[in-house]
Write an enzyme that holds these catalytic residues in place. Sequence first.
Site, mmCIF file in Angstrom:
data_model
loop_
_atom_site.group_PDB
_atom_site.id
_atom_site.type_symbol
_atom_site.label_atom_id
_atom_site.label_comp_id
_atom_site.label_asym_id
_atom_site.label_seq_id
_atom_site.Cartn_x
_atom_site.Cartn_y
_atom_site.Cartn_z
ATOM 1 N N ASP A 300 0.611 -1.066 -0.250
ATOM 2 C CA ASP A 300 0.330 -0.499 0.254
ATOM 3 C C ASP A 300 1.114 1.545 0.374
ATOM 4 O O ASP A 300 2.037 1.117 0.220
ATOM 5 C CB ASP A 300 -0.448 -0.031 1.231
ATOM 6 N N GLU A 493 -10.131 7.371 5.137
ATOM 7 C CA GLU A 493 -8.718 6.588 5.726
ATOM 8 C C GLU A 493 -9.418 7.177 7.739
ATOM 9 O O GLU A 493 -9.867 7.436 7.552
ATOM 10 C CB GLU A 493 -7.723 6.671 5.060
HETATM 11 C C1 BGC Z 1 -3.833 9.767 -2.100
HETATM 12 C C2 BGC Z 1 -4.325 8.966 -1.985
HETATM 13 C C3 BGC Z 1 -3.688 8.573 -1.226
HETATM 14 C C4 BGC Z 1 -3.175 8.392 -0.050
HETATM 15 C C5 BGC Z 1 -2.248 8.013 1.089
HETATM 16 C C6 BGC Z 1 -3.060 10.879 -0.995
HETATM 17 O O1 BGC Z 1 -2.826 12.028 -1.150
HETATM 18 O O2 BGC Z 1 -4.028 11.078 -2.909
HETATM 19 O O3 BGC Z 1 -4.376 8.506 -3.300
HETATM 20 O O4 BGC Z 1 -4.197 7.000 -1.255
HETATM 21 O O5 BGC Z 1 -3.050 9.976 0.034
HETATM 22 O O6 BGC Z 1 -3.605 7.255 1.833
HETATM 23 C C1 BGC Z 2 -5.236 2.634 0.462
HETATM 24 C C2 BGC Z 2 -5.438 1.645 0.236
HETATM 25 C C3 BGC Z 2 -5.525 2.418 -2.098
HETATM 26 C C4 BGC Z 2 -4.139 3.299 -1.971
HETATM 27 C C5 BGC Z 2 -3.720 4.255 -3.230
HETATM 28 C C6 BGC Z 2 -3.594 3.975 0.110
HETATM 29 O O1 BGC Z 2 -3.769 5.297 1.541
HETATM 30 O O2 BGC Z 2 -5.503 2.612 2.503
HETATM 31 O O3 BGC Z 2 -6.870 1.674 0.027
HETATM 32 O O4 BGC Z 2 -5.421 1.607 -2.780
HETATM 33 O O5 BGC Z 2 -3.829 4.661 -0.904
HETATM 34 O O6 BGC Z 2 -4.297 5.129 -3.604
#
Ligand code: BGC
Ligand code: BGC
Length: 597
Positions: A300, A493
């Site tokens: 991830d 999240e």
């Molecule tokens: C991104 C997301 C990514 C996240 C990390 C954000 O800045 O746009 O795609 O999942 O950071 O958790």
């Molecule tokens: C998230 C994932 C996601 C990834 C890419 C992460 O922060 O936990 O679910 O697929 O970002 O954006």
Amino acid sequence: MTSTKHRSQRYQLSEARQAEVERLLAAMTRREKIGQMTQVEYGSITPDQVAEWAIGSVLSGGGGNHGDGSASAWRDGVSAFVAGSHRSRLGVPILYGTDAVHGHSNVLGATIFPHNIGLGATRDPDLVRAIGRASALETAATGARWSFAPCLAVPQDPRWGRTYEGFSEDPRVVTALGRAAIEGWQGDQLERAGVLACAKHYVGEGAMVWGSAGSHRHPWIDWWDGWGAEWQIDQGDIAIDEYTLRSRHLPPFIAAIDAGVATVMACYASWQGQRIHAHRYLLSDVLKDELGFAGFVVSDWMGLEQVDADYTTAVERVINAGVDMVMVPFDFRRFIATVDDLVDQGRLTQLRIDDATRRILTTKARLGLLDPRNDVEAATSVDVVGCAEHRALARRAAAASAVVLTNNGVLPLVSETAVLAAGQALDDVGISCGGWTIEWAGGQGPITEGRTILDGLRAVLGANAVTYSRGATEQTERRAVGIVAVHELPYVEGGGDRADLRLPEDQVALVRHVRRHVDRLVVLVVSGRPLVLDAIAGDADAIVACWLPGSQADGIVDALFGAVADPGQLPIRWKHESTTWSVGHNVPVATHTAEVC
Ligand code: BGC
Ligand code: BGC
């Protein structure tokens, strides 16, 4: 123990294709193999660099939009990266991955389906399969052939901000619907506009302990603190024993492997104190050897950095544990050089690099990417993005996901009713869609095309019968029925981790205000999880959980008018601290254990 009992028979490669994978592997330099193991976010690399470094995958994370965010801008942006990969020495195409977690949900004008928690309420695998297929068609039309979905978390604590990404707290529901989603995404024939699914986040997700996230959370999320985000449980520690892990959290992944899921994403969390990203027993012994998972494991976003403060050690541990492709996501040069050095030093074996690369190439071959005659792009059109058929499906899903928590005879509504409607969420596409929509954390207002609950009410009752005022401030005339929507603002999240799930005061005040002007009151709850509703329960004649219904939130109105054959059932107990629905209401609440799909 080695067993092949879960190894899927689906999407097997012909001998000729297998031979092509081996031929490529033999032709690759070590650097090219490491390139295949590298996934870079689209803003940190150019198409020419994709060619030069033989990169395996490029991704758009939440909000990682191309150009003006439209489907055609996406298609242009993605094709430029794919074309870059064709110019690499061996011409191995990239996989373009994206978080199409409820439809192709970054793309403007795409159909946004209810988040998984709402789909869990439908208990309907056929519906979920159809949604997977529609989402795959919209995704493939923009050139992306890999979705980071479905999420197979089994959320146990509604304070967790990702609760809405899981189908249910009941593993049986997650297992049945997760499998259906994968079947829909990948289709019968992967090479014909199939999109690779990703079973995430492996494993135990949803069982983290409140308060355990602190020391592990991303260093880069500190900016969230500015607006009171918690990051208390997301990415924290899973303290359960192995029996519970296997019986409650593993079954959805076993079904996913059985359905032929192409990829698995590791979970940020720790199990009994050890980061899952570096957990060789879980990633290699259980997932690959015991369960026979033959696809590849992706890490991830910056999950690697959480494993060890020393970057080199983190890379070594993650790859040795069984991660095949690393979502770097930014500094790909550093990652590639580090892996290369680790092989020189004997800390990573050539065998492990070959195994990871073979898994990635085999997956690409299954998708038909190694066959130049298989031009999915030519066979698809962006016209499918947000098409009427998909929107009708999303509306049906929203209708089927609504769960009546309590009903004192006011539902179903009848058509000749004068309605006083209030609440921001009644007329807000962004709130109806929640997180992971256009932007990472979603947004408020008309962030994309869609129809709101209010649109639905006006369509059914006629515009004159519905008086809407967001804050109900202008209303004086008495009405037969009041409909007030209460809501959570979009979050994503750990930014959605919340200790206190009570409604904010202004929403409670709105409900009470409308109550005084109507004979009967219906409260709609637009939220990613059960909320504590004690403050308004006494005022409502009916309460309906709408979850996060998506771009066709007008489907909720179909449920209010009783136009749903099979109404939703709770995917998760609506219970928090002192509150449990069942007392004092004359319609019994479906419990989460009553029926599985
Ligand atoms: C991104 C997301 C990514 C996240 C990390 C954000 O800045 O746009 O795609 O999942 O950071 O958790
Ligand atoms: C998230 C994932 C996601 C990834 C890419 C992460 O922060 O936990 O679910 O697929 O970002 O954006």
